[in-house]
Design a protein around this motif. Structure first.
Motif, mmCIF file in Angstrom:
data_model
loop_
_atom_site.group_PDB
_atom_site.id
_atom_site.type_symbol
_atom_site.label_atom_id
_atom_site.label_comp_id
_atom_site.label_asym_id
_atom_site.label_seq_id
_atom_site.Cartn_x
_atom_site.Cartn_y
_atom_site.Cartn_z
ATOM 1 N N VAL A 52 66.045 55.090 49.250
ATOM 2 C CA VAL A 52 65.650 53.843 48.570
ATOM 3 C C VAL A 52 64.191 53.963 48.103
ATOM 4 O O VAL A 52 63.314 54.334 48.885
ATOM 5 N N MET A 54 60.537 53.196 47.464
ATOM 6 C CA MET A 54 59.539 52.323 48.087
ATOM 7 C C MET A 54 58.407 51.996 47.133
ATOM 8 O O MET A 54 57.984 50.858 47.031
ATOM 9 N N TYR A 63 53.533 44.683 43.056
ATOM 10 C CA TYR A 63 54.058 44.233 44.347
ATOM 11 C C TYR A 63 52.934 43.997 45.350
ATOM 12 O O TYR A 63 52.884 42.955 46.011
ATOM 13 N N SER A 159 58.014 44.881 54.196
ATOM 14 C CA SER A 159 59.014 45.724 54.865
ATOM 15 C C SER A 159 59.889 46.458 53.866
ATOM 16 O O SER A 159 59.825 46.239 52.663
ATOM 17 N N ASP A 161 64.062 47.159 52.947
ATOM 18 C CA ASP A 161 65.174 46.217 52.856
ATOM 19 C C ASP A 161 65.724 45.955 54.267
ATOM 20 O O ASP A 161 65.441 46.712 55.202
ATOM 21 N N GLN A 191 58.176 39.943 51.610
ATOM 22 C CA GLN A 191 58.883 40.409 50.407
ATOM 23 C C GLN A 191 60.326 39.946 50.552
ATOM 24 O O GLN A 191 60.916 40.071 51.618
ATOM 25 N N TYR A 227 62.128 48.539 41.596
ATOM 26 C CA TYR A 227 63.041 47.926 42.569
ATOM 27 C C TYR A 227 64.288 47.415 41.853
ATOM 28 O O TYR A 227 64.239 47.121 40.647
ATOM 29 N N PRO A 228 65.392 47.266 42.579
ATOM 30 C CA PRO A 228 66.652 46.849 41.957
ATOM 31 C C PRO A 228 66.491 45.629 41.049
ATOM 32 O O PRO A 228 65.922 44.620 41.475
HETATM 33 N N1 PUT Z 1 58.698 47.154 50.288
HETATM 34 C C1 PUT Z 1 59.875 46.674 49.608
HETATM 35 C C2 PUT Z 1 60.890 47.727 49.486
HETATM 36 C C3 PUT Z 1 62.086 47.269 48.744
HETATM 37 C C4 PUT Z 1 62.944 48.396 48.339
HETATM 38 N N2 PUT Z 1 64.169 47.991 47.716
#
Ligand code: PUT
Length: 281
Positions: A52, A54, A63, A159, A161, A191, A227-228
């Protein structure tokens, strides 16, 4: 061309995001997760944990600034801050830009994330030796459970997910620990994933925060290309009163530079589209 692609597939929403990779830089299997570092063709370095994305060098400012500055300009006088997660140290750097902050403790479970960030995102780690900063590598859930009641002004949950080590940071028991550790006027910010494709999760987080006893919630929207869905949120939860705007004048005259955040962006990030309002009602 000859480039390879890193592709993250979001199976639940039938979508995917890819970046062209020029080379793999590093990889480590920590006791908690699999961390990979890539050099991309156009986005600088890329950190991937358990497949995933980051962060990338190019767009992480969106972010990190939105997780830090809105909450710090909403709290009337933040001094004591805890960051849960945040091992890449980008959020820590933003928080330390505020001159009135006295102490920031960052608790990431995985020291290897910070070791990788020091090597591949040195710009994010430039404030790690600030005398106001303490970096601990420990379980954030236990840390908040054991935190002194009424000792913190702001808790920032930066964090992964809610799968893997981050899972326990998204439930009522954790939020109750945060609520207890906050002083009067204290604010939790976390988040909170994509408004477009993770709404059930965002809604569940908000419900759990309310059930834990937080008096008011405020979700902010901002872009985050890697990010998605490219569209992300953070959610603020205030301990004991309704939100009543933010310190606009202070936000208009910051003692530091930002690339995304400013008072107008803060105001705009609070505007909720109709489908979001409906989901929250
Ligand atoms: N720090 C957020 C991470 C999200 C990843 N999809």
């Amino acid at each position: 061309g000859d480039n390879k692609w890193f592709t993250e597939i979001f199976a639940a929403s039938g979508s995917a995001f890819g970046l062209a990779i020029s080379k793999k830089l590093d990889e480590v299997q920590s006791p908690f997760q699999h961390i990979e570092m890539f050099e991309t063709t156009h986005f600088g370095n890329l950190m991937v944990i358990d497949g995933v994305i980051m962060l990338s060098s190019r767009d992480n400012f969106l972010y990190h600034e939105m997780l830090s500055h809105p909450v710090l300009f909403t709290h009337p006088n933040p001094k004591q801050v805890v960051i849960i997660g945040g091992g890449d140290c980008g959020t820590l750097r933003e928080v330390l830009k505020h001159p009135d902050i006295e102490q920031v403790t960052q608790i990431d479970i995985d020291e290897q994330v910070t070791r990788m960030a020091e090597k591949y995102f040195p710009e994010l780690c430039e404030s790690n030796n600030d005398p106001r900063a303490t970096l601990k590598f420990a379980d954030g859930i236990a840390y908040m459970r054991d935190a002194a009641p009424g000792s913190l002004d702001v808790v920032i949950v930066d964090s992964t997910d809610p799968i893997g080590p981050g899972e326990g940071l998204f439930n009522r028991a954790f939020y109750e620990s945060c609520l207890k550790a906050l002083r009067p006027g204290g604010i939790l910010v976390q988040q909170s994933e994509s408004p477009l494709i993770h709404m059930p999760l965002l809604k569940a987080m908000r419900d759990a925060m309310s059930e834990a006893g937080f008096a008011d919630l405020q979700s902010l929207l901002f872009p985050q290309m890697v990010y998605p869905s490219g569209w992300w949120t953070c959610t603020l939860a205030r301990k004991d009163a309704k939100f009543d705007g933010f310190r606009v004048e202070a936000a208009q005259n910051p003692a530091f530079e930002t690339q995304y955040y400013n008072a107008e962006v803060h105001q705009a990030a609070m505007a909720l589209p109709n489908f979001v309002k409906k989901a929250f009602s």
